[in-house]
Design a protein around this motif. Structure first.
Motif, PDB file in Angstrom:
ATOM      1  N   CYS A   8       9.792  77.596   6.935  1.00  0.00           N
ATOM      2  CA  CYS A   8       9.026  77.369   5.606  1.00  0.00           C
ATOM      3  C   CYS A   8       9.427  76.403   4.553  1.00  0.00           C
ATOM      4  CB  CYS A   8       8.570  78.706   5.496  1.00  0.00           C
ATOM      5  SG  CYS A   8       6.968  79.513   5.886  1.00  0.00           S
ATOM      6  N   GLU A  15       8.984  68.681   0.983  1.00  0.00           N
ATOM      7  CA  GLU A  15       7.934  68.304   0.507  1.00  0.00           C
ATOM      8  C   GLU A  15       7.871  68.459  -0.807  1.00  0.00           C
ATOM      9  OE1 GLU A  15       5.373  67.086   2.020  1.00  0.00           O
ATOM     10  OE2 GLU A  15       6.773  66.770   3.948  1.00  0.00           O
ATOM     11  N   SER A  17       6.823  70.520  -2.746  1.00  0.00           N
ATOM     12  CA  SER A  17       6.793  71.873  -4.057  1.00  0.00           C
ATOM     13  C   SER A  17       5.971  72.545  -2.203  1.00  0.00           C
ATOM     14  CB  SER A  17       5.357  71.530  -4.139  1.00  0.00           C
ATOM     15  OG  SER A  17       4.267  71.031  -3.940  1.00  0.00           O
ATOM     16  N   SER A  19       2.539  74.292  -2.274  1.00  0.00           N
ATOM     17  CA  SER A  19       1.902  73.707  -2.153  1.00  0.00           C
ATOM     18  C   SER A  19       1.443  72.039  -0.817  1.00  0.00           C
ATOM     19  CB  SER A  19       0.856  73.230  -2.954  1.00  0.00           C
ATOM     20  OG  SER A  19       1.187  71.843  -3.830  1.00  0.00           O
ATOM     21  N   ALA A  20       2.561  71.575  -1.037  1.00  0.00           N
ATOM     22  CA  ALA A  20       3.018  70.845   0.381  1.00  0.00           C
ATOM     23  C   ALA A  20       3.502  71.093   1.166  1.00  0.00           C
ATOM     24  CB  ALA A  20       4.119  69.688  -0.612  1.00  0.00           C
ATOM     25  N   ALA A  22       3.121  74.331   2.147  1.00  0.00           N
ATOM     26  CA  ALA A  22       2.756  74.935   3.163  1.00  0.00           C
ATOM     27  C   ALA A  22       1.412  73.893   4.000  1.00  0.00           C
ATOM     28  CB  ALA A  22       1.395  75.494   2.079  1.00  0.00           C
ATOM     29  N   ARG A  23       0.858  72.990   3.432  1.00  0.00           N
ATOM     30  CA  ARG A  23       0.287  71.561   3.963  1.00  0.00           C
ATOM     31  C   ARG A  23       0.689  70.883   5.573  1.00  0.00           C
ATOM     32  NH1 ARG A  23      -1.379  70.259  -1.165  1.00  0.00           N
ATOM     33  NH2 ARG A  23      -0.120  68.174  -1.387  1.00  0.00           N
ATOM     34  N   ARG A  24       1.830  71.152   5.059  1.00  0.00           N
ATOM     35  CA  ARG A  24       3.019  70.446   6.475  1.00  0.00           C
ATOM     36  C   ARG A  24       2.094  71.195   7.357  1.00  0.00           C
ATOM     37  NH1 ARG A  24       8.967  68.524   5.531  1.00  0.00           N
ATOM     38  NH2 ARG A  24       9.801  69.226   7.775  1.00  0.00           N
ATOM     39  N   ASN A  26       0.324  73.594   8.128  1.00  0.00           N
ATOM     40  CA  ASN A  26      -1.327  73.290   8.271  1.00  0.00           C
ATOM     41  C   ASN A  26      -0.880  75.806   7.652  1.00  0.00           C
ATOM     42  OD1 ASN A  26      -2.135  71.510   9.294  1.00  0.00           O
ATOM     43  ND2 ASN A  26      -0.959  71.651  11.625  1.00  0.00           N
ATOM     44  N   THR A  28      -2.095  78.284   4.374  1.00  0.00           N
ATOM     45  CA  THR A  28      -2.447  78.751   3.254  1.00  0.00           C
ATOM     46  C   THR A  28      -1.135  78.526   1.522  1.00  0.00           C
ATOM     47  OG1 THR A  28      -2.772  80.968   3.065  1.00  0.00           O
ATOM     48  CG2 THR A  28      -4.461  79.459   3.399  1.00  0.00           C
ATOM     49  N   GLN A  29      -0.936  78.630   0.817  1.00  0.00           N
ATOM     50  CA  GLN A  29       0.349  78.526  -0.386  1.00  0.00           C
ATOM     51  C   GLN A  29       0.812  80.510   0.022  1.00  0.00           C
ATOM     52  OE1 GLN A  29      -0.115  76.937  -3.757  1.00  0.00           O
ATOM     53  NE2 GLN A  29       1.530  78.129  -4.545  1.00  0.00           N
TER      54      GLN A  29
END
Length: 284
Positions: A8, A15, A17, A19-20, A22-24, A26, A28-29
Motif C-alpha cells: 500500500c 501514484e 495519492s 485514491s490513485a 488504491a485504484r492501482r 484494485n 477502495t480508498q
C-alpha cells in the motif's frame, strides 16, 4: 508490519495519492488509508505528509519506502523461483547487466552454462553500472556484469574483457577522409557525447598534454550517447562493444593506451552465493 501494508505504501507513493494508489491495487480508498495508519502506528513515526495535492514522504517514509521496494523485489523473485521449482527447474539466477554489452567471452560462458544447466532460468535486470552496484548492495541481484570505473571496496570481480574506445558519429561531423584511428588530440574540435564516469579520466589525460575536450552531452548509458549521435548532435565516445548497437554511424577507433574499459562480473563481498549463482560464478 506486513507485505500488504508495504505494498500500500509503495502504490500510494508511486501514484502520488491514496485514491490513485488504491485504484492501482484494485481497492477502495478507506482500506488503503487504514493500512497506512496502522503502518505509521506500528513504526511510531509519521511516514507521509498529506497536505497539498500530492502525497510526500517524510525522511522516515523515504527510508521505509526504499526498504519496502527491496522487500517487494525479493518477494517477487522468490515467487518466480517457486514457479520454476513447480515446473521442475532448479530455481533462477538473478543477473544484472549493463546495456553496453559484455563481449564474446561472457556470452560464450552463458551458452555453456545454459547447456550444462538447462533447468536453471536467468532473470535479467538491466541498468547502468551505478544502478547495478546498488542492486548488488541491496541483494536484489546475485551477480552483475558492469563496466569500469567503479569502486571495488564492496565487490569482488572477474574481468571478462578489456576494450578500447571508438568515436561514432555521422559522416558530416568527421574529417573528409576517415583516418584508420583517432588520437585524443584529433577529437579536440568535435562535439563529444560520452560517459559521465569517464569524462574526468579522459580530461585528466588531455590536460596532461595541454588541451581539453568539449563534451556536448554526458550520460550514464551508452544507448543515450548513440541516440544523440544518430540525431547528429555529436560524436559518441564509447567502448568498442557498443559499436554493434549503432545504426548508420561511422566508427573510428581511438588510439590511446590509457583509455581502456574493462567489463567485469562482480559479486558482493562477504555475501555467500546460493547454488545457482555459485555455479554461474565458477563458470568464469
Amino acid at each position: 508490519m506486513n507485505l500488504e501494508q508495504l505494498n500500500c505504501l509503495i502504490a500510494v507513493v508511486e501514484e502520488g495519492s491514496i485514491s490513485a494508489g488504491a485504484r492501482r491495487l484494485n481497492l477502495t480508498q478507506p482500506p488503503v488509508s487504514l493500512q497506512l495508519q496502522r503502518l505509521e502506528t506500528q513504526c511510531g513515526v509519521r511516514l507521509l505528509e498529506r497536505g497539498g495535492r500530492k502525497i510526500r514522504l517524510t525522511e522516515a517514509g523515504k527510508s521505509l519506502y526504499d526498504t519496502a521496494k527491496r522487500i517487494q523485489t525479493l518477494t517477487l523473485a522468490a515467487q518466480e523461483d517457486m514457479k520454476n521449482f513447480q515446473l521442475g527447474k532448479k530455481g533462477s539466477l538473478h543477473l544484472g547487466m549493463i546495456s553496453s554489452g559484455a563481449g564474446e567471452r561472457f556470452f560464450r560462458g552463458v551458452r555453456y552454462f545454459a547447456q550444462k544447466y538447462p533447468e536453471i532460468s536467468i532473470q535479467l535486470y538491466e541498468g547502468n553500472t551505478y544502478q547495478l552496484l546498488d542492486a548488488l548492495e541491496k541483494e536484489t541481484v546475485d551477480l552483475a556484469v558492469i563496466r569500469t570505473p567503479f569502486s571495488k571496496t564492496r565487490v569482488e570481480g572477474k574481468v571478462l574483457c578489456r576494450e578500447h574506445f571508438c568515436a561514432l558519429g555521422s559522416r558530416e561531423l568527421f574529417p573528409q577522409h576517415l583516418p584508420e584511428a583517432f588520437t585524443l588530440e584529433d577529437l579536440e574540435e568535435l562535439p563529444l557525447l560520452g560517459y559521465r564516469r569517464w569524462e574526468r579520466i579522459i580530461q585528466e589525460i588531455c590536460r596532461g598534454r595541454g588541451f581539453s575536450l568539449y563534451f556536448r552531452c554526458l550520460a550514464d548509458d551508452a544507448r543515450s550517447c548513440l541516440q544523440w549521435a544518430q540525431a547528429g548532435l555529436g560524436v559518441a565516445l564509447v567502448p568498442e562493444s557498443v559499436v554493434n548497437l549503432s545504426q548508420n554511424l561511422n566508427a573510428v577507433p581511438v588510439r590511446e593506451e590509457k583509455l581502456e574499459s574493462q567489463v567485469v562480473l562482480v559479486r558482493k563481498k562477504g555475501r555467500p552465493l546460493h547454488e545457482t549463482a555459485r555455479l554461474f560464478w565458477e563458470n568464469y
